[in-house]
Scaffold this motif. Sequence first.
Motif, PDB file in Angstrom:
ATOM      1  N   TYR A 221      34.318 -46.302  -5.859  1.00 16.86           N
ATOM      2  CA  TYR A 221      33.493 -45.347  -6.617  1.00 16.86           C
ATOM      3  C   TYR A 221      32.261 -46.034  -7.192  1.00 16.86           C
ATOM      4  CZ  TYR A 221      32.161 -42.149 -10.393  1.00 16.86           C
ATOM      5  OH  TYR A 221      31.456 -41.328 -11.236  1.00 16.86           O
ATOM      6  N   GLU A 222      32.474 -47.194  -7.813  1.00 18.50           N
ATOM      7  CA  GLU A 222      31.373 -47.906  -8.457  1.00 18.50           C
ATOM      8  C   GLU A 222      30.373 -48.446  -7.431  1.00 18.50           C
ATOM      9  OE1 GLU A 222      30.593 -47.930 -11.460  1.00 18.50           O
ATOM     10  OE2 GLU A 222      32.308 -47.980 -12.805  1.00 18.50           O
ATOM     11  N   GLU A 223      30.871 -48.920  -6.290  1.00 19.70           N
ATOM     12  CA  GLU A 223      29.966 -49.425  -5.261  1.00 19.70           C
ATOM     13  C   GLU A 223      29.103 -48.298  -4.683  1.00 19.70           C
ATOM     14  OE1 GLU A 223      29.602 -52.925  -4.179  1.00 19.70           O
ATOM     15  OE2 GLU A 223      30.402 -52.800  -6.221  1.00 19.70           O
ATOM     16  N   GLN A 224      29.686 -47.119  -4.593  1.00 20.24           N
ATOM     17  CA  GLN A 224      28.908 -45.968  -4.127  1.00 20.24           C
ATOM     18  C   GLN A 224      27.810 -45.631  -5.133  1.00 20.24           C
ATOM     19  OE1 GLN A 224      31.220 -42.453  -3.301  1.00 20.24           O
ATOM     20  NE2 GLN A 224      29.473 -41.320  -2.510  1.00 20.24           N
ATOM     21  N   CYS A 225      28.134 -45.692  -6.428  1.00 17.85           N
ATOM     22  CA  CYS A 225      27.116 -45.469  -7.464  1.00 17.85           C
ATOM     23  C   CYS A 225      26.001 -46.498  -7.351  1.00 17.85           C
ATOM     24  CB  CYS A 225      27.748 -45.548  -8.856  1.00 17.85           C
ATOM     25  SG  CYS A 225      28.817 -44.162  -9.290  1.00 17.85           S
ATOM     26  N   LEU A 226      26.394 -47.745  -7.085  1.00 20.71           N
ATOM     27  CA  LEU A 226      25.396 -48.802  -6.977  1.00 20.71           C
ATOM     28  C   LEU A 226      24.474 -48.566  -5.782  1.00 20.71           C
ATOM     29  CD1 LEU A 226      24.360 -51.512  -8.102  1.00 20.71           C
ATOM     30  CD2 LEU A 226      25.971 -52.665  -6.560  1.00 20.71           C
ATOM     31  N   ARG A 227      25.060 -48.144  -4.662  1.00 18.21           N
ATOM     32  CA  ARG A 227      24.245 -47.878  -3.469  1.00 18.21           C
ATOM     33  C   ARG A 227      23.312 -46.690  -3.670  1.00 18.21           C
ATOM     34  NH1 ARG A 227      29.243 -48.850  -0.954  1.00 18.21           N
ATOM     35  NH2 ARG A 227      29.610 -46.614  -0.747  1.00 18.21           N
ATOM     36  N   GLN A 228      23.828 -45.644  -4.279  1.00 18.71           N
ATOM     37  CA  GLN A 228      23.065 -44.399  -4.373  1.00 18.71           C
ATOM     38  C   GLN A 228      22.112 -44.358  -5.569  1.00 18.71           C
ATOM     39  OE1 GLN A 228      26.059 -41.313  -4.372  1.00 18.71           O
ATOM     40  NE2 GLN A 228      26.402 -41.447  -2.163  1.00 18.71           N
ATOM     41  N   GLU A 229      22.570 -44.912  -6.708  1.00 14.02           N
ATOM     42  CA  GLU A 229      21.793 -44.792  -7.940  1.00 14.02           C
ATOM     43  C   GLU A 229      21.284 -46.129  -8.474  1.00 14.02           C
ATOM     44  OE1 GLU A 229      23.649 -42.186 -10.893  1.00 14.02           O
ATOM     45  OE2 GLU A 229      25.188 -41.710  -9.408  1.00 14.02           O
ATOM     46  N   LYS A 230      21.702 -47.234  -7.826  1.00 21.28           N
ATOM     47  CA  LYS A 230      21.298 -48.583  -8.250  1.00 21.28           C
ATOM     48  C   LYS A 230      21.858 -48.962  -9.621  1.00 21.28           C
ATOM     49  CE  LYS A 230      18.855 -48.597  -4.509  1.00 21.28           C
ATOM     50  NZ  LYS A 230      19.463 -49.178  -3.278  1.00 21.28           N
ATOM     51  N   VAL A 231      22.939 -48.291 -10.031  1.00 20.27           N
ATOM     52  CA  VAL A 231      23.593 -48.592 -11.310  1.00 20.27           C
ATOM     53  C   VAL A 231      25.102 -48.395 -11.156  1.00 20.27           C
ATOM     54  CG1 VAL A 231      21.660 -47.987 -12.823  1.00 20.27           C
ATOM     55  CG2 VAL A 231      23.253 -46.204 -12.082  1.00 20.27           C
ATOM     56  N   PHE A 232      25.848 -48.932 -12.122  1.00 18.37           N
ATOM     57  CA  PHE A 232      27.280 -48.653 -12.243  1.00 18.37           C
ATOM     58  C   PHE A 232      27.492 -47.646 -13.369  1.00 18.37           C
ATOM     59  CE2 PHE A 232      27.418 -53.209 -10.840  1.00 18.37           C
ATOM     60  CZ  PHE A 232      28.040 -53.005  -9.626  1.00 18.37           C
ATOM     61  N   ARG A 233      28.610 -46.934 -13.319  1.00 18.00           N
ATOM     62  CA  ARG A 233      29.095 -46.249 -14.504  1.00 18.00           C
ATOM     63  C   ARG A 233      29.728 -47.321 -15.394  1.00 18.00           C
ATOM     64  NH1 ARG A 233      29.376 -40.618 -14.084  1.00 18.00           N
ATOM     65  NH2 ARG A 233      27.839 -40.002 -12.502  1.00 18.00           N
ATOM     66  N   ILE A 234      29.424 -47.300 -16.658  1.00 21.75           N
ATOM     67  CA  ILE A 234      29.956 -48.304 -17.582  1.00 21.75           C
ATOM     68  C   ILE A 234      31.458 -48.078 -17.759  1.00 21.75           C
ATOM     69  CG2 ILE A 234      29.956 -49.003 -20.005  1.00 21.75           C
ATOM     70  CD1 ILE A 234      26.952 -48.851 -19.987  1.00 21.75           C
TER      71      ILE A 234
END
Length: 250
Positions: A221-234
Motif C-alpha cells: 500500500y505504502e509503495e503504491q502511494c510513493l509511486r503515485q503521490e511521491k509520499v507515504f501515509r504517515i
Amino acid sequence: MGLRKDKRVGKVLLIVEGGKHEFNLMKKIFVDALGYTQIEKRRGNADFYVRKGDEHSAVAVVNTRTSNISSINDEEYLEAIFEELIKQQSFDIDNAAIYYLFDRDPESNTDVSLIVRFIKTLKNSRENDKAMRGGMLILSYPAIEAYEISNFVENSFELKAKLGSEAKEYIKNNAGIVSMNKVCEDSILHAGAELQRFLRENEIEIDLDDLSHANEAVFGYEEQCLRQEKVFRILSMFSCVLMDLGVMEE
C-alpha cells in the motif's frame, strides 16, 4: 483497547537503527508508562546503561552497526552484542522476544528487494523458519516519528510525508499537540487504535504469529502511494510490538 500494566513480558530485545531519539521514545513507553527495566547499548558506547524497573519485564534496546537496514545481516556484530547482554546483564536471548525497528525512509533505506526479503523472513518475534532466531520486522513510514504523531493526532495515517525529516518537521510545527514528553498510557492506546483503524479501512488482517502477510500488505500500500503521490501515509507498525507482547489488547 487497554493496556495490561500488570503483564510481565520477560525479556524483550529491540534492535533499532537510530540513536538518541529511539532510545528516549522507548524509555517513555517501557519505563515511564509501563514501569519496566530498560537496558541500553548505544552505537559507539562500550557500556550498558540500565534504567531499573520491574525485573520480570526487561527491555534491551541496542543499535545495529549502522542506520541502514542491511545491518540486520551483520550477524557477527549482532552476535557480539547478544553475547555481551548474556554475560554482562544475564539477559536470556534464546527466550527473548526480538523486534527490528526500522524506517522506510527512501533516502536511508533504498534497497526495496532487501526490505521485502526481511518482511518475508522476520515474521515472528520468537522463532522463524528453518530454526532461524526469532525476530519481527517493525517498519515505520517514513520514520519512527510516525508513531509519535499517531499518539496524538486523529486519523494520523491520512497525513503524508516522503522523508523522515518531513515527519520531524510536522512534529516541530505541531509541538503543542505532538510531544514525546506527553507520551503516556492514553496516548499509547490512541496510537494502537490509529493502527487498527488504518488496517480495518484497508482490509488488512494481523496475525502476530506471522506478521509477514500484514507487513507485505502495508508495504505494498505504502509503495503504491510513493509511486503515485511521491509520499507515504504517515504510519508506524510499532503498536504490533505491544500487541505481540500481550500488553495491549482489545
